[in-house]
Design an enzyme around this catalytic site. Sequence first.
Site, short mmCIF file in Angstrom:
data_model
loop_
_atom_site.label_atom_id
_atom_site.label_comp_id
_atom_site.label_asym_id
_atom_site.label_seq_id
_atom_site.Cartn_x
_atom_site.Cartn_y
_atom_site.Cartn_z
N ASP A 1 0.94 -1.09 -0.08
CA ASP A 1 -0.06 -0.07 -0.03
C ASP A 1 0.83 1.35 0.04
OD1 ASP A 1 -2.16 1.49 -0.12
OD2 ASP A 1 -2.61 1.21 2.11
N LEU B 1 11.71 -19.74 -4.88
CA LEU B 1 10.77 -18.92 -4.38
C LEU B 1 9.35 -19.21 -5.23
CD1 LEU B 1 10.09 -16.55 -2.47
CD2 LEU B 1 10.48 -15.25 -4.17
N HIS C 1 2.33 3.53 -9.00
CA HIS C 1 1.94 1.87 -9.34
C HIS C 1 3.28 1.47 -10.07
CE1 HIS C 1 -1.72 2.06 -7.71
NE2 HIS C 1 -2.24 2.60 -8.62
C1 FPP Z 1 -1.95 0.31 -3.20
O1 FPP Z 1 -1.53 1.51 -3.38
C2 FPP Z 1 -1.73 -0.40 -4.42
C3 FPP Z 1 -2.31 -1.14 -5.47
C4 FPP Z 1 -3.85 -1.02 -5.20
C5 FPP Z 1 -1.89 -1.96 -6.24
C6 FPP Z 1 -0.40 -2.62 -5.90
C7 FPP Z 1 0.28 -2.69 -7.13
C8 FPP Z 1 1.55 -2.92 -7.40
C9 FPP Z 1 2.84 -2.63 -6.32
C10 FPP Z 1 2.03 -3.12 -8.71
C11 FPP Z 1 1.96 -4.48 -9.16
C12 FPP Z 1 0.60 -5.07 -9.57
C13 FPP Z 1 0.21 -4.69 -10.62
C14 FPP Z 1 -1.25 -5.14 -10.99
C15 FPP Z 1 0.86 -4.51 -12.15
P1 FPP Z 1 -2.70 2.76 -3.35
O2 FPP Z 1 -3.10 2.89 -4.96
O3 FPP Z 1 -3.92 2.24 -2.57
O4 FPP Z 1 -1.96 3.93 -2.66
P2 FPP Z 1 -2.46 4.88 -1.75
O5 FPP Z 1 -3.04 4.19 -0.56
O6 FPP Z 1 -1.15 5.81 -1.33
O7 FPP Z 1 -3.51 5.81 -2.53
#
Ligand code: FPP
Length: 251
Positions: free
Chosen positions: A19, A130, A36
């Site tokens: 997150d 892994l 992302h």
């Molecule tokens: C949460 O951050 C993260 C996600 C919803 C997606 C996690 C995805 C990745 C790390 C990339 C790898 C995955 C894919 C699908 C390519 P947030 O957007 O909720 O962050 P915030 O809480 O700061 O808004």
Amino acid sequence: MASSQPPQSLPRHVAIVMDGNGRWARKRLMPRGVGHKAGVDALVKVVQATADRGIGHLTVFAFSSENWKRPEEEVSGLMSLLLVALSKHLTKLKADGVRIRIAGDLDNVSEKVRNALRDAEANTIGNSRLVLTVAFNYGGRWDIVQACKQALAEGVSASELTEEVLSRHMAMAYAPDPDLFIRTGGEVRLSNFLLWQSAYAELHFTDCLWPDFDAEELDRALAAYARRERRFGDVGESGLGEGAIGSEGGH
Ligand code: FPP
């Protein structure tokens, strides 16, 4: 009193809620998609670090059942990012001995994404250093319901339905339950990730935003884990000391 830390202080299975991508980007006045993308780069490094430390299973929450509620542009951006990430990193991951597995409801994702995920699984099936499970369109409640449905379809009766039977039908029946559950980004909740499997997981919450999470942060989480006393509902050695009688049972 000395802790009853079990000899096995390295988790066999680490699960991560990645997150904080959006906030990481916002701090840099960039669109969320940039966060992302940086999240994928962090993930690739953490996969390597996890494998290097001899941990056998890493499971990451890449897209939750609830993420469909995000703006359409962000959802399609995440789907495209997944395809790009797989084509960019799969060869190296394969060479590094990583086996990719997917947990989640792939019936409801596009054929293109489904095929890419299935191809990644097929491509790395021979690896065992892994196991990287990518939870995609995954929700802990969905997993419990789908496991029940599978058991019912197999003709398991109510009296035959035990925790063990259900465990065998969970999406990650091939993996030991997570020992260490990490969430980055400062929120202190599970967000419907691996609800069944994390019953006894040690929880580690950090303010570090996911794109900033690296080998050093992983080591911090592993060190915190190694200091924990895991009791699995038992009293443990320290609970047998003076004053233990009549005290709360371990949880
Ligand atoms: C949460 O951050 C993260 C996600 C919803 C997606 C996690 C995805 C990745 C790390 C990339 C790898 C995955 C894919 C699908 C390519 P947030 O957007 O909720 O962050 P915030 O809480 O700061 O808004």
